[in-house]
Design an enzyme around this catalytic site. Structure first.
Site, mmCIF file in Angstrom:
data_model
loop_
_atom_site.group_PDB
_atom_site.id
_atom_site.type_symbol
_atom_site.label_atom_id
_atom_site.label_comp_id
_atom_site.label_asym_id
_atom_site.label_seq_id
_atom_site.Cartn_x
_atom_site.Cartn_y
_atom_site.Cartn_z
ATOM 1 N N ASP A 405 0.868 -1.149 0.000
ATOM 2 C CA ASP A 405 0.000 0.000 0.000
ATOM 3 C C ASP A 405 0.921 1.220 0.000
ATOM 4 O OD1 ASP A 405 -2.243 1.591 0.378
ATOM 5 O OD2 ASP A 405 -1.910 1.618 2.523
ATOM 6 N N LYS A 406 0.396 2.359 -0.324
ATOM 7 C CA LYS A 406 1.290 3.509 -0.345
ATOM 8 C C LYS A 406 1.138 4.356 0.902
ATOM 9 C CE LYS A 406 0.419 7.191 -2.581
ATOM 10 N NZ LYS A 406 0.635 8.195 -1.549
ATOM 11 N N PHE A 624 -12.330 18.648 -9.072
ATOM 12 C CA PHE A 624 -11.190 17.957 -9.660
ATOM 13 C C PHE A 624 -11.651 16.769 -10.495
ATOM 14 C CE2 PHE A 624 -7.952 14.712 -9.715
ATOM 15 C CZ PHE A 624 -6.816 15.448 -10.001
ATOM 16 N N ARG A 691 5.209 16.461 -4.009
ATOM 17 C CA ARG A 691 3.998 16.499 -4.816
ATOM 18 C C ARG A 691 3.797 17.948 -5.214
ATOM 19 N NH1 ARG A 691 0.860 12.108 -2.279
ATOM 20 N NH2 ARG A 691 -1.099 13.214 -2.403
ATOM 21 N N GLY A 772 -4.757 3.591 -3.762
ATOM 22 C CA GLY A 772 -5.981 4.214 -4.207
ATOM 23 C C GLY A 772 -5.738 5.638 -4.687
ATOM 24 N N LEU A 834 5.733 -0.224 -14.831
ATOM 25 C CA LEU A 834 4.392 -0.159 -15.373
ATOM 26 C C LEU A 834 3.513 0.600 -14.405
ATOM 27 C CD1 LEU A 834 2.502 -1.251 -17.619
ATOM 28 C CD2 LEU A 834 2.012 -3.147 -16.098
ATOM 29 N N ASP A 893 -1.661 -0.704 5.781
ATOM 30 C CA ASP A 893 -1.973 -0.240 7.123
ATOM 31 C C ASP A 893 -3.460 0.011 7.325
ATOM 32 O OD1 ASP A 893 -2.131 1.962 5.457
ATOM 33 O OD2 ASP A 893 -1.770 3.325 7.117
#
Lengths: 1231, 369
Positions: A405-406, A624, A691, A772, A834, A893
């Site tokens: 997961d990120k 957005f 970011r 996600g 990828l 997490d």
């Protein structure tokens, strides 16, 4: 199961064909109608049990489950067989001992595991919520387990929803309520839920008694985003029900004082539980391999028994007169048949009886060591690693794919505003930097651009504050504090108090030495001033800038030297952002006293420095979306009263749109300069893994706005192509923007994440990131954590139609292969990554495409899946696991990672920010991502090699020992005689030779922890199952065969023709077998500690003393192999020792030689590393460098060989155009 | 900005224990309450951190070569000693089954012929050094057969009178006779007891001089003193009331040696020797020792005649009978095998060490260069 089987009366108009019987009816549980009450009762209650056993069912059920283990059935069968008089070989009680031991140990372990689950269930079922009680006409506290379908539940803010329910009432005047679904899908932003439409208003609160509507809805399913049904009022009017009306179990009510709902799904039928697939029984890869070899042992056993049976038949037939020996008249064939079973009992040890128990014990001890590793201790949380699965430790050493997961796993899940560039000037913000300076803008004022600069800055922060969808909570509706991206209010306060924007000296002109004053200080002081002299809202501030300066000058003295003043009142604001980035921006703006104070549908309340609160009329929000990659707000500026568009978005888009505003000729050059500078800074930010977002604005003339408004209104109201029209409309507005600046936000990586990922990749583990998050963010983080290298080529696929994806997949695959052929993919120089988005993933997971997708992803060094749902994550893991047949590990997490964690071979939860869901479903729970490195590289490697070696050793030991008995059959007429006492025989495995291999499995250490961490390549030996290949197994078997031959026939020839009796003959055989088996382990061990010495010597002593004592005290016991006097006599004879010494040396000679030769001629990597451990530190470092060099070289070599092996002729393939564009688009993000 | 200011800011930056995530921590606490009583930090000991000092047995040529040489030399030494010892042992084996027609025992090989005696004559050219052990040997006789071995009653043989009445079922079919009288000692092992008897004469000047046999202490001390017990009934015969002798026996157990009560019944030495089952199908069992009188130093050179009471039929199952005279050493009886095996293995080790030396010279460890 709970579908309503009978037709619903009075519902002839019910669209049966649409809903069919797949629906349920829910009415108020207060209903008097008995039939309906019956229906309600037939639904699942809210009690949740995840345990396997109940108090009564434990023994039968556990036994039943244990009997699924092939080995256990086998042993029970053997024990039973021993009670059959015709075939019995030993006293029956002897053969029961082993199986009883096995079953008991396993049962105790299972009981303990289940008890832990039971405790957690009890805790959840015992939570309390308010349910309307008919008797008492009010809401009373009830436990969760007592909630039923049809009950009315009242919840307050911050309460967790106990079951899926329909929202009937909200204290919010608009009939909405907010829920946080973090527990369900990990999303931390608030979701809005609506009261069922057209519900008759019943005063201030809903009165359950007056609720006579009935609800028809679909049967329980696991689709979190869909809910269909309708509600029929007593008036027969119907209202459709949507997902929007449903409150899901385990979500949390936020920002809403009270809600009331009616339960439609409870307990195991809730969507949350339906999504919770329950823990999979995990069987380790090694265990599967082991079972295959156990089967081989069975084959071996059958062959041996058959040989004996046939031999016995022939022997009997050839025996002319058997009156001396066995005067019974059984035919040779029947005797042979009986003997077959006798032999199975005699040779039962061939199937490693103590192996399964030993493995359980070893794993427990391995877990003890993992849990006690000081390196996994997290001081802040005072937690260590939790091992929740006890039977897959060795899988940690064989992982080939890691799915991570990120947010919260790789990153801290804390967004921090790092830098910004305003009008081409960069202001870094060192959050924890020691040099917390203030911005010095003095020089700018001197240059005469002050007002211009200031306008930019104010506009910039204004945009930060309002161009978002952040919801502001008032202090009296407190919310889960930890959800805010920064840790706490205190934190934020401290942070922004120190907030400074030192100019980058390289970009700014040299400071003038006089009166160094910070702009921030000015702003702050003005802010202070503003609080002294509040202005009215909406006061036109055309001359505001001028005023600032004067005021600022005046107040400077009073504030000089002090830290920035804080405003306690403002600190109580809490921002609810859809993404943590937005929150970080709003917080950043607020730190500069540009505070968003409130938001309603029409107005924004902003506090600007020096001006106090201003109400900004919000005209539009253009939200957005991923095609535009930006969002805009249209407001009427409170100061200028102009219509202003503030736009925030991905740098690539905004930079293109930011044209020089028409009619501002003199600032043309300036805009160009700003763009140039900003681009430069943006590139810098991206390199640092920040970011980035660009902020731009546009001032609309009222006529322009009018024109746009008309067309926009048309777009909004049109039914067909609405989405496209809206998009077009937005694009029309977002042109000719004035670039204000850009921000760099850091989702701080957890410490040592890049190192960990690099180590994993060096270890041959493929790391996939499943998140996600949106694509840009995912790529950014992948860059930051070194998953992507700057030299990597990025392949993004985000097409929307199936056909094109198939083509794209194939095209990419071919292109990749072509690349590999060109040999450019050599490690470190270039690789492929990828990037797939969720929608593409949906297609890729379909049957006909998944092969291509896998083939493609297999060839990529890393894969990033963004915008993926929890279910997709688990599908991806499942696909890779099942199709590629690899060992997978999933780490996450949040609750959104739960299904992925459960699907993977090893699931790891990170305890921390996102609650305990991931932890509860994981096999191991760690507190930081970096712990993964030691967990896999060190503990995984150790656990695997230890267990693999131990298992091999067990097979060896049993084959070696059992063959001794088999050889003897040739000298006793294949009658199943043994030359050893039967107790010694059974105990040989169970007692005398079981402790040393256990210790071997627990403590053996082929390479030290430091070296394993420094040389991740060593992990590959486990990945490739090097320690336990089929060939190793058969080699070991051969060696065992040889050893048993030596061990039997040396005594045989030594005693041939003598007057030795059976047990005297068996005594040296047994003793040398023990010595061989123990010394064999010494040869195989990589480390020997004092514990090993203790156990090895102890085992030998135990054997000798046991047999000695047994041979003294056992007068009439254990017929027909009564050992009285045998060993005592034997051990007093020199011949015994002569035979033992010769046998032992000759038996171990080949293995000894093999090791010595192999170690000299071609030492394995592990051995080389182990040799390094013995060096002094200097040499160690030198060798380590040498190693890394040779590794790199050999890798390059290996790759070239691979390329040659491929040898596939592929024509030059030209990439489809859109793919190239894709790459170009994302390339900028990367570089 | 002054240094002081900067310091102040630094001071402020020191993060205090963060009062955040209280809810998370509470959750964690609930989960791990039992473990959280004190601090959770694992003990930092060598054992728990797996840092125990260890010896790594690295089998490289450097260690192996001297090891092999040492083992090889030691084994060659032992081998030579064993070989010489074995060479010094004299063995005299005589088959008396009576298969060959020339043999004196040929006449007895017919099983129908009861109480047959035959003679076996041999001569010694040199002194057969004493003490001489006299064995009888059987071939193709599977005393190691499982059901045969199990067919005895340890309790009965330890003198338990209850088992005189009801022998254990493992003795079947030698548990009861046709009249349901219990057989004592029961079982086929006892039933098949070897019953040839031997008398050795030295032919001195044409007269036969009996060589005295020592029949004491030929059985195991534990068997004679502990394992096998006569019932404590005197006379011994009474204990056997209501029982019958094994069918193959010519006389009941209490008459095995009427001359010596301590060699009678279950503690008869010949019986004990027989009851200790041989491991392999070709075996010999100690019959007597020659330790007395003129023969204490051994059998002098001369002619000897062995008188055999031929009772035990072996031809029916293809067996052979033999007598063996042998003296023994510290390593037991004559056995060339062990000495040779030691020599072979010893030389093998030495050869291996040579091979290793070559290997070592050729493939040094990479780090050695």
């Amino acid at each position: 199961m709970y579908s309503l089987e009978r037709p619903v009366q009075g519902q002839s108009s019910c669209p049966k064909d649409r809903l069919g019987r797949k629906r349920r009816t829910v009415v108020s549980s207060l209903t008097e109608d008995e039939e309906l009450t019956e229906i309600l009762k037939s639904y699942c209650s809210n009690k949740v049990t995840t345990t396997k056993y109940s108090f009564l069912s434990f023994i039968p059920k556990n036994l039943f489950e244990q009997l699924h283990r092939f080995a256990n059935i086998y042993f029970i069968f053997l024990a039973a067989l021993n009670f059959v008089p015709v075939v019995n070989a030993f006293q029956p009680e002897i053969s029961i001992i082993p199986i009883l031991l096995v079953l008991a140990v396993t049962a105790v372990k299972d009981l303990w595991e289940d008890y832990r689950k039971h405790k957690s269930d009890k805790f959840i079922n015992g939570l309390v919520c308010e349910i309307y009680s008919r008797k008492r006409q009010m809401y009373v506290d009830q436990r969760w387990q007592d909630v039923h379908v049809g009950d009315f539940v009242r919840l307050s803010c911050n309460e967790i929803i106990p079951a899926d329910m329909l929202l009937l009432y909200s204290s919010d005047p608009h009939g909405v309520c907010y829920i946080e679904t973090a527990n369900l899908d990990g999303e931390t932003n608030l979701k809005q839920r609506q009261v069922v439409r057209d519900l008759p208003r019943q005063g201030s609160e809903l009165t359950p008694e007056n609720f006579h509507s009935r609800i028809e809805c679909e049967n329980p399913n696991n689709d979190l985003s869909r809910f269909r049904g309708f509600m029929e009022y007593p008036s027969k009017a119907r209202v459709g029900l949507h997902n929007n009306n449903l409150l899901l179990r385990s979500c949390t009510i936020r920002n809403t004082e009270t809600v009331i709902g009616i339960v439609v799904y409870a307990g195991h039928e809730t969507k949350a539980m339906k999504n919770n697939n329950g823990p999979r029984y995990k069987r380790s890869k090694l265990e599967r391999r082991l079972n295959v070899d156990v089967l081989w042992s069975v084959v071996l056993l059958v062959i041996m028994c058959l040989t004996a049976a046939i031999g016995h038949g022939l022997w009997l037939r050839n025996l002319k007169d058997n009156s001396f020996l066995i005067p019974d008249t059984t035919s040779p064939a029947l005797s042979g048949f009986y003997l077959f079973w006798t032999m199975i009992i005699v040779l039962q040890v061939l199937i490693p009886i103590s192996l399964y128990v030993s493995i359980e014990i070893v794993k427990l001890c391995q877990i003890f060591f993992i849990q006690n590793d000081v390196d996994f201790y997290n001081e802040y949380m005072d937690s260590r690693i939790q091992c929740r699965a006890l039977n897959i430790t060795e899988d940690l050493g064989q992982i080939q794919y890691v799915f991570s997961d990120k947010t919260g796993t790789l990153t801290e899940n804390k967004m921090v505003f790092r830098r910004c560039t305003i009008a081409g000037v960069e202001y870094p913000h060192e959050e924890n930097g020691e040099k917390s300076k203030y911005i010095f803008l003095h020089n700018i004022f001197h240059q005469g651009d002050a007002s211009m600069e200031l306008t930019y800055i104010v506009d910039f922060f204004m945009a930060l504050a309002i161009c978002n969808t952040v919801v502001v909570s008032s202090p009296n509706q407190p919310r889960h504090v930890s959800r805010t991206p920064l840790k706490s209010l205190e934190d934020i306060k401290m942070l922004f108090q120190r907030f400074g924007l030192p100019r980058f000296s390289t970009l700014s002109p040299p400071h003038t030495t006089e009166s160094p004053r910070s702009f921030t200080r000015r702003l702050f002081s003005r802010g202070k001033a503003a609080s002294f002299t509040p202005r009215l809202d909406g006061v036109p501030g055309e001359d505001g800038d001028q005023g600032y300066e004067e005021e600022g000058d005046g107040l400077e003295n009073s504030n000089g030297g002090e830290g920035p003043p804080s405003e306690p009142g403002a600190d109580e604001l809490i921002y609810e952002a859809e993404s943590p980035d937005e929150a970080a921006l709003v917080h950043a703006a607020r730190a500069y006293r540009c505070t968003l104070q409130g938001r309603s549908l029409e107005r924004l309340l902003v506090e600007l420095p020096g001006m106090g609160s201003l109400a900004v009329r919000l005209l539009h929000i253009l939200p957005f979306d991923s095609t535009r990659k930006r969002m805009s707000v249209v407001v009427r500026h409170p100061l200028t009263n102009q219509v202003v568009v503030y736009t925030k978005g991905a740098d690539s888009v905004i930079m293109d749109l930011a044209e020089s505003p028409k009619g501002a000729e003199q600032s043309d050059g300036r805009q160009g300069h700003i763009r140039e500078q900003t681009q430069k800074h943006l590139d810098n930010y991206a390199r640092e893994g920040l970011r980035t977002l660009c902020i731009a604005k546009k001032v609309q003339t009222s006529t322009e706005y009018e024109i746009w408004l008309k067309r926009h209104a048309f777009a909004e109201t049109s039914i067909e192509n609405r989405e496209e029209l809206l998009l077009e409309s937005a694009q029309r507005l977002e042109t000719n923007l004035t670039l204000l600046g850009a921000t760099g936000i850091e989702d701080r990586l957890q410490e040592e994440v890049p190192e960990t990922i690099e180590a994993l990749q060096r270890a041959g583990v493929k790391v996939w990131v499943l998140t996600g998050d949106k694509q840009e963010t995912a790529i950014n983080i992948a860059c930051a954590c070194k998953l992507l290298r700057t030299t990597d080529q990025l392949l993004t696929s985000s097409s929307s139609c199936l056909v094109s994806l198939q083509e794209a997949c194939k095209a990419l695959l071919l292109e990749l292969r072509a690349e590999v052929e060109r040999g450019e993919a050599a490690e470190g120089t270039s690789g492929f990554t990828l990037v797939v988005d969720g929608r593409t993933l949906d297609f890729a997971l379909q049957e006909d495409l998944k092969g291509d997708f896998l083939e493609l992803s297999r060839r990529c060094r890393a894969v990033v899946c963004c915008r993926s749902t929890p279910l997709q994550k688990s599908h991806v893991v499942q696909l890779v696991r099942d199709q590629l047949r690899v060992m997978t590990l999933a780490i996450g997490d949040g609750a959104n990672d739960v299904s992925m964690i459960q699907v993977a071979d090893v699931g790891i939860g990170i305890s921390g920010q996102e609650g305990m869901q991931a932890v509860m479903s994981s096999d191991f729970a760690i507190s930081r991502f970096k712990h993964l490195r030691k967990l896999l590289l060190v503990h995984g490697h150790w656990c695997y090699t230890r267990l693999a070696n131990m298992i091999l050793y067990f097979f060896y030991k049993n084959v070696m020992y059992v063959n001794l008995l088999f050889w003897y059959q040739f000298f006793c007429g294949f009658s199943g005689s043994v030359m050893t006492n039967s107790w010694v025989l059974i105990f040989f495995n169970l007692l005398f030779t079981s402790a040393p291999p256990l210790l071997y499995g627990i403590l053996d250490k082929d390479v030290s922890a430091d070296t394993l961490i420094k040389l991740p390549e060593l992990y590959k030996s486990g990945q490739n199952s090097k320690a336990y290949l089929p060939s190793t197994f058969w080699l070991t078997m051969l060696d065992a065969l040889y050893q048993s031959l030596v061990c039997f026939f040396i005594p045989y020839f030594a005693y041939a023709g003598s007057d030795a009796d059976m047990l005297s003959f068996g005594s040296p055989i047994n003793a040398s077998a023990l010595l061989i088996i123990l010394l064999h382990q010494v040869i195989e061990s990589r480390t020997l500690t004092w514990l090993h010495v203790l156990v090895l010597v102890g085992s030998a002593l135990f054997y000798f003393s046991f047999t000695l004592v047994f041979s003294v005290v056992c007068v009439t016991c254990s017929p027909p192999t009564n050992p009285l006097g045998v060993d005592k006599l034997q051990m007093s004879q020199p011949l015994f020792y002569g035979v033992c010494a010769l046998t032992t040396v000759l038996a171990l000679l080949p293995r000894f030689l093999f090791h010595a030769l192999r170690n000299s001629i071609s030492p394995s990597d592990t051995l080389k590393a182990a040799l390094m451990d013995q060096l002094n530190p200097d040499n160690y470092c030198r060798r380590m460098q040498h190693w890394n060099q040779t590794q790199a070289q050999s890798k390059a070599r290996g790759l070239i060989i691979n390329v040659e092996d491929l040898d596939i002729k592929i024509p030059d393939f030209i990439l489809p155009k859109e793919l190239k564009e894709c790459r170009a688009a994302t390339g900028s993000v990367l570089s | 900005m002054s240094q002081q200011d900067q310091k102040d800011h630094q001071g402020q930056q020191q993060p205090e224990p963060l009062p955040v995530h209280t809810t998370t921590i509470q959750k964690v606490r609930i989960m791990m309450k039992e473990e959280l009583e004190t601090t959770n930090r694992p003990d930092n000991t060598a054992f728990t951190q797996q840092r125990l000092p260890a010896w790594q047995p690295m089998l490289s040529a450097g260690i192996v070569i001297p090891g092999f040489v040492l083992i090889g030399l030691a084994f060659i030494g032992i081998g030579v000693a064993l070989f010489i010892t074995s060479q010094n042992i004299t063995v005299l084996e005589k088959d008396y089954t009576g298969v060959e027609t020339t043999s004196d025992c040929y006449k007895c090989s017919n099983p129908s012929d009861k109480n047959c005696t035959c003679k076996l004559e041999f001569s010694l050219s040199t002194l057969f050094e004493g003490p001489v052990f006299f064995y009888y040997g059987l071939s193709n006789y599977f005393q190691s057969q499982r059901s045969y071995g199990a067919s005895k009653d340890e309790y009965q043989l330890s003198g338990d009178l209850d088992y005189f009445k009801t022998p254990i079922s493992a003795c079947s079919p030698y548990q009861y006779d046709a009249n349901q009288n219990p057989i004592v000692p029961c079982g086929s092992l006892a039933n098949s007891m070897f019953n040839d008897t031997f008398k050795l004469y030295q032919i001195v000047n044409g007269t036969k001089k009996l060589v005295p046999f020592d029949g004491k202490g030929i059985a195991w001390w534990t068997d004679y003193n502990i394992k096998y017990r006569n019932p404590s009934v005197t006379p011994l015969k009474n204990a056997f009331n209501g029982t019958v002798k094994p069918s193959f026996w010519s006389k009941p157990a209490y008459e095995l040696d009427t001359s010596d009560p301590s060699n009678n019944g279950f503690v008869n030495q010949d019986f004990l020797v027989w009851m200790r089952r041989a491991a392999l199908p070709d075996f010999r069992k100690l019959y007597r020792r020659i330790t007395e009188g003129d023969y204490a130093r051994g059998l002098p050179a001369g002619n000897y005649s062995l008188e055999i009471a031929y009772n035990y039929p072996v031809l029916s199952f293809g067996g052979r009978k033999k007598v063996v005279f042998s003296n023994v050493s510290w390593m037991g009886g004559k056995n060339q095998f062990l000495g040779i095996a030691y020599l072979v293995v010893g030389s093998l080790c030495v050869v291996m060490s040579m091979v290793m030396l070559i290997v070592y010279a050729k493939f040094k460890f990479p780090e050695d260069d």
